[in-house]
Design a protein around this motif. Structure first.
Motif, PDB file in Angstrom:
ATOM      1  N   VAL A 197       0.841  -1.201   0.000  1.00  0.00           N
ATOM      2  CA  VAL A 197       0.000   0.000   0.000  1.00  0.00           C
ATOM      3  C   VAL A 197       0.875   1.249   0.000  1.00  0.00           C
ATOM      4  CG1 VAL A 197      -1.600   1.366   1.402  1.00  0.00           C
ATOM      5  CG2 VAL A 197      -2.012  -1.078   1.058  1.00  0.00           C
ATOM      6  N   GLN A 198       1.881   1.267   0.861  1.00  0.00           N
ATOM      7  CA  GLN A 198       2.738   2.448   0.973  1.00  0.00           C
ATOM      8  C   GLN A 198       3.550   2.686  -0.288  1.00  0.00           C
ATOM      9  OE1 GLN A 198       4.764   1.293   4.536  1.00  0.00           O
ATOM     10  NE2 GLN A 198       3.217   2.203   5.880  1.00  0.00           N
ATOM     11  N   TYR A 199       3.934   1.613  -0.972  1.00  0.00           N
ATOM     12  CA  TYR A 199       4.641   1.758  -2.233  1.00  0.00           C
ATOM     13  C   TYR A 199       3.723   2.236  -3.362  1.00  0.00           C
ATOM     14  CZ  TYR A 199       8.502  -1.068  -0.277  1.00  0.00           C
ATOM     15  OH  TYR A 199       9.539  -1.554   0.467  1.00  0.00           O
ATOM     16  N   GLY A 200       2.415   2.043  -3.179  1.00  0.00           N
ATOM     17  CA  GLY A 200       1.473   2.357  -4.244  1.00  0.00           C
ATOM     18  C   GLY A 200       1.196   1.192  -5.154  1.00  0.00           C
ATOM     19  N   TRP A 201       1.606  -0.021  -4.735  1.00  0.00           N
ATOM     20  CA  TRP A 201       1.451  -1.209  -5.570  1.00  0.00           C
ATOM     21  C   TRP A 201       0.165  -1.964  -5.278  1.00  0.00           C
ATOM     22  CZ3 TRP A 201       7.082  -3.397  -4.705  1.00  0.00           C
ATOM     23  CH2 TRP A 201       7.989  -2.581  -5.399  1.00  0.00           C
ATOM     24  N   ILE A 202      -0.439  -1.715  -4.129  1.00  0.00           N
ATOM     25  CA  ILE A 202      -1.644  -2.433  -3.722  1.00  0.00           C
ATOM     26  C   ILE A 202      -2.707  -1.415  -3.331  1.00  0.00           C
ATOM     27  CG2 ILE A 202      -2.633  -4.065  -2.057  1.00  0.00           C
ATOM     28  CD1 ILE A 202       0.124  -5.313  -1.754  1.00  0.00           C
ATOM     29  N   LYS A 203      -3.932  -1.633  -3.753  1.00  0.00           N
ATOM     30  CA  LYS A 203      -5.024  -0.720  -3.420  1.00  0.00           C
ATOM     31  C   LYS A 203      -5.311  -0.769  -1.920  1.00  0.00           C
ATOM     32  CE  LYS A 203      -9.806   0.391  -4.586  1.00  0.00           C
ATOM     33  NZ  LYS A 203     -10.985   0.008  -5.390  1.00  0.00           N
ATOM     34  N   ASN A 223       9.620   4.324  -7.580  1.00  0.00           N
ATOM     35  CA  ASN A 223       8.196   4.647  -7.676  1.00  0.00           C
ATOM     36  C   ASN A 223       7.478   4.558  -6.333  1.00  0.00           C
ATOM     37  OD1 ASN A 223       8.355   4.951 -10.542  1.00  0.00           O
ATOM     38  ND2 ASN A 223       8.334   2.731 -10.742  1.00  0.00           N
ATOM     39  N   HIS A 224       8.216   4.649  -5.249  1.00  0.00           N
ATOM     40  CA  HIS A 224       7.637   4.572  -3.905  1.00  0.00           C
ATOM     41  C   HIS A 224       6.691   5.756  -3.708  1.00  0.00           C
ATOM     42  CE1 HIS A 224       7.202   4.330   0.380  1.00  0.00           C
ATOM     43  NE2 HIS A 224       8.176   3.460   0.566  1.00  0.00           N
ATOM     44  N   LEU A 225       5.386   5.483  -3.626  1.00  0.00           N
ATOM     45  CA  LEU A 225       4.391   6.545  -3.606  1.00  0.00           C
ATOM     46  C   LEU A 225       4.622   7.531  -2.464  1.00  0.00           C
ATOM     47  CD1 LEU A 225       0.597   6.180  -4.219  1.00  0.00           C
ATOM     48  CD2 LEU A 225       1.398   7.487  -2.274  1.00  0.00           C
ATOM     49  N   GLN A 226       4.781   7.020  -1.250  1.00  0.00           N
ATOM     50  CA  GLN A 226       4.907   7.918  -0.104  1.00  0.00           C
ATOM     51  C   GLN A 226       6.187   8.738  -0.170  1.00  0.00           C
ATOM     52  OE1 GLN A 226       4.271   5.848   3.604  1.00  0.00           O
ATOM     53  NE2 GLN A 226       2.070   5.756   3.285  1.00  0.00           N
ATOM     54  N   LEU A 274       4.941  12.256  -9.490  1.00  0.00           N
ATOM     55  CA  LEU A 274       4.024  11.504  -8.629  1.00  0.00           C
ATOM     56  C   LEU A 274       2.705  11.233  -9.349  1.00  0.00           C
ATOM     57  CD1 LEU A 274       2.988  10.324  -5.969  1.00  0.00           C
ATOM     58  CD2 LEU A 274       2.565  12.653  -5.175  1.00  0.00           C
ATOM     59  N   LEU A 275       2.146  12.262  -9.969  1.00  0.00           N
ATOM     60  CA  LEU A 275       0.849  12.104 -10.635  1.00  0.00           C
ATOM     61  C   LEU A 275       0.955  11.253 -11.891  1.00  0.00           C
ATOM     62  CD1 LEU A 275      -0.532  15.720 -10.170  1.00  0.00           C
ATOM     63  CD2 LEU A 275      -1.256  13.644  -8.982  1.00  0.00           C
ATOM     64  N   LYS A 276       2.108  11.277 -12.547  1.00  0.00           N
ATOM     65  CA  LYS A 276       2.306  10.426 -13.720  1.00  0.00           C
ATOM     66  C   LYS A 276       2.279   8.952 -13.312  1.00  0.00           C
ATOM     67  CE  LYS A 276       5.520   9.460 -17.527  1.00  0.00           C
ATOM     68  NZ  LYS A 276       6.828   9.809 -18.136  1.00  0.00           N
ATOM     69  N   ASN A 277       2.907   8.650 -12.164  1.00  0.00           N
ATOM     70  CA  ASN A 277       2.941   7.268 -11.679  1.00  0.00           C
ATOM     71  C   ASN A 277       1.625   6.848 -11.034  1.00  0.00           C
ATOM     72  OD1 ASN A 277       5.815   5.900 -11.781  1.00  0.00           O
ATOM     73  ND2 ASN A 277       6.181   8.070 -11.388  1.00  0.00           N
ATOM     74  N   TYR A 278       0.941   7.822 -10.395  1.00  0.00           N
ATOM     75  CA  TYR A 278      -0.290   7.517  -9.664  1.00  0.00           C
ATOM     76  C   TYR A 278      -1.338   8.583 -10.010  1.00  0.00           C
ATOM     77  CZ  TYR A 278       3.067   4.616  -7.257  1.00  0.00           C
ATOM     78  OH  TYR A 278       4.052   3.699  -6.992  1.00  0.00           O
ATOM     79  N   ARG A 292      -7.362  11.749  -0.049  1.00  0.00           N
ATOM     80  CA  ARG A 292      -7.315  10.296   0.116  1.00  0.00           C
ATOM     81  C   ARG A 292      -5.989   9.842   0.716  1.00  0.00           C
ATOM     82  NH1 ARG A 292      -9.243   7.554  -5.376  1.00  0.00           N
ATOM     83  NH2 ARG A 292      -7.997   9.229  -6.269  1.00  0.00           N
ATOM     84  N   HIS A 293      -4.923  10.502   0.305  1.00  0.00           N
ATOM     85  CA  HIS A 293      -3.596  10.162   0.818  1.00  0.00           C
ATOM     86  C   HIS A 293      -3.549  10.313   2.340  1.00  0.00           C
ATOM     87  CE1 HIS A 293       0.747   9.716   0.779  1.00  0.00           C
ATOM     88  NE2 HIS A 293       0.934  10.921   1.293  1.00  0.00           N
ATOM     89  N   LEU A 294      -4.087  11.406   2.847  1.00  0.00           N
ATOM     90  CA  LEU A 294      -3.984  11.695   4.274  1.00  0.00           C
ATOM     91  C   LEU A 294      -4.909  10.839   5.129  1.00  0.00           C
ATOM     92  CD1 LEU A 294      -3.609  15.583   4.304  1.00  0.00           C
ATOM     93  CD2 LEU A 294      -1.835  13.846   4.549  1.00  0.00           C
TER      94      LEU A 294
END
Length: 599
Positions: free
Chosen positions: A385-391, A517-520, A545-549, A556-558
């Motif tokens: 989730v923190q990486y942005g790989w899992i919903k 690509n670590h989202l956080q 960030l927006l290109k990747n996610y 939603r992030h917070l």
């Protein structure tokens, strides 16, 4: 190429050629160990390594204050480390500090101001710092030490004389030493068996008690792990003093791995060396050396035991994860599936995460009592989730918490199980429950550096950021590269929340090396750039960030941050907004509680 204002620190080792001539391998190993120990200091002050130079290195900092404070902290640490070494093995760095306009080309920096820093290093006192008058004028009032005016110097190939200020650490300025203190599983699954051979005493017979005591303490420390089985002293001490091959001993006691080492005393100094080997292949998996003053022997024995355990345990995890498959694809036990899942987890890619999740779930289905698989599955779900790989959903977080709680029930002596439970409580905002669980983890295994780092996470979410940084730095300095623990990303958040944006960016850069690509981390980088008023760079970071996610919104992030201090949330939100990230998007909202889709 671009031009920018920067602070440059140049370092080398006084007398390095002499030391190499005396002991080439030992000197190189010591230099690497010292460099690894001071690396977190560089990152904590916002610096970056430009290049290594054989017996030194070149650093760049966005702030001359940060550069000078880092130089002071490095030399203080080196002074303390040298106190534990014989005089002929002490390694004294010389540091030159200057600021000015530099040319940046790819990852290198060039220009006269870089050359001045190099020349300043050459006039620096051994173990100290030489800083240009220009840099001292900017940084001097922010320093907690007294520097001496050394007058003007004519430096080689520098046209104009340069004013120089110097400093060396004194005993009154040296930082205090901190006390430092690393899964669940039924016995039939402990496939790895570790034997600790009696450490050889290379001094006179009077020191035999120390080498034997160190061996016994290390057996105890390693046995606190539940990932593998450690043979008792009765199994290994009969081989004391026998000139037998490691392979023969391992076969005799049925050991998968052997730890062996030696203790040598010279006056008031003592040296301990150790290695972890795979006897069947003869491969040396890890080696370490510790030089210390004798001092209080029990404290010394405990410190070396802690360092040995903290270094050896993760290497056994890694070695087991990379072992060839023990069973055919059609005849995999729960433990086989777990180990396969572990091997994919260590590769740290999105596809491997998905594969390891499936394998951990299969292992749990085959054996619902396999505590370690429950703990790892909870870990990887949250990391994904923190990486942005899992919903991120409410169901996922609830499932992870259930796994962590079950892991603790199945193996109540697992430090790792209690650590992941503490981590999840901290992420959910259950601060008292998190503290209770992490105290249990540390109590179960004082040698568990992973637990110490998770203790830092509990401090982070509680708003105690300086203590969190100390614990994260401790884990990094121990060389703990286990992917279960993301110290660089966590350090970036703590520094950001203290307003130390250069250091936050430095740690974010470090985290993105291993996971671009670590989202956080992409988010905290954008926020830190914005707070540093580096507007164009912040906008570019937000764009990445927006290109990747593409679905990312601040709102939603917070939702996934349950920090105790509302001011910390507000501070983070402010940085994200300044970076130009969207606060919210107009979407259809379903009823019922949900977690954010982007974390």
């Amino acid at each position: 190429m671009e031009r920018r204002l920067a602070a440059i620190v140049c370092a080398d080792v006084a007398g390095y050629s002499r030391m190499m001539g005396s002991d080439e391998a030992g000197t190189h190993a010591a230099f690497k160990a010292h460099r690894g120990a001071i690396y977190p200091i560089i990152l904590n002050h916002g610096g970056r390594l430009v290049k290594n130079t054989g017996d030194g290195f070149l650093l760049e900092f966005p702030s001359v204050v940060g550069a000078t404070q880092a130089a002071i902290a490095m030399q203080m640490l080196m002074s303390e480390r040298n106190n534990h070494l014989p005089a002929d093995r002490a390694m004294h760095f010389r540091l030159g500090v200057h600021m000015g306009d530099v040319i940046a080309d790819e990852d290198e920096v060039f220009g006269d101001d870089v050359n001045i820093a190099v020349r300043l290093e050459q006039v620096s006192p051994s173990g100290g710092i030489a800083i240009s008058a220009k840099a001292f004028g900017e940084a001097g009032k922010h320093l907690g030490v007294t520097m001496r005016n050394s007058g003007s110097h004519r430096l080689k190939n520098i046209a104009e004389p340069v004013g120089v200020w110097t400093w060396q650490p004194t005993s009154s300025e040296a930082p205090p030493l901190e006390s430092e203190g690393i899964l669940g599983l039924s016995a039939q699954y402990r496939l790895a068996i570790v034997g600790v051979l009696p450490f050889a005493n290379l001094s006179d017979g009077a020191d035999e008690y120390f080498s034997d005591g160190l061996t016994e303490d290390l057996i105890h420390a390693l046995s606190l792990q539940s990932f593998y089985r450690v043979l008792s002293r009765n199994s290994t001490f009969p081989f004391k003093g026998q000139n037998l091959s490691a392979r023969l001993i391992a076969r005799e006691i049925d050991a998968t791995y052997l730890v062996q080492g030696s203790v040598r005393r010279a006056g008031a100094k003592i040296r301990v060396t150790a290695e972890l080997i795979a006897p069947e292949s003869g491969e040396q998996l890890w080696t370490g050396r510790y030089d210390r003053d004798m001092g209080e022997l029990f404290a010394l024995q405990d410190e070396i035991t802690t360092r040995l355990s903290a270094a050896i345990s993760p290497e056994i995890f890694r070695a087991e994860a990379s072992m060839p498959e023990r069973s055919s694809a059609n005849d995999l036990t729960a433990w086989d599936r777990f180990l396969r899942g572990l091997s994919h987890y260590y590769r740290q890619t999105k596809a491997d995460f998905e594969t390891s999740i499936d394998l951990f779930k299969e292992a749990i289905t085959l054996d619902p009592g396999l505590s370690i698989a429950q703990a790892y599955l909870a870990t990887i779900m949250v990391q994904g989730v923190q990486y942005g790989w899992i919903k991120s959903t409410r169901e996922l977080w609830s499932s992870a918490m259930t796994l962590a709680e079950k892991s603790v029930r199945l193996d109540s002596r697992s430090s790792f199980a209690f650590s992941i439970l503490a981590y999840l409580h901290a992420m959910e905002g259950h601060h008292e429950a998190a503290q209770d669980a992490i105290r249990k983890a540390v109590g179960l295994n004082p040698y568990d550096m992973g637990a110490r780092g998770v203790q830092g996470i509990c401090h982070l979410v509680a708003g105690e950021h300086q203590r969190a940084i100390e614990l994260f730095s401790m884990a990094v300095q121990r060389g703990n590269s286990d992917p279960r623990y993301q110290w660089a990303a966590l350090s970036a958040f703590s520094h950001y929340l203290l307003g130390q944006y250069d250091a936050a960016l430095s740690w974010a850069r470090e985290a993105l090396y291993s996971n671009p690509n670590h989202l956080q981390v992409l988010a905290i980088r954008a926020a830190a750039l914005a707070q540093s008023e580096r507007t164009e760079e912040a906008a570019k970071a937000a764009e990445v960030l927006l290109k990747n996610y593409p679905g990312f919104t601040i709102e939603r992030h917070l939702r996934n941050f349950h920090w105790k201090n509302p001011a910390d949330i507000a501070h983070y939100r402010d940085g994200l907004l300044k970076a130009g990230l969207p606060f919210a998007r107009l979407t259809l909202v379903e009823s019922g509680p949900k977690r954010a889709a982007d974390s």
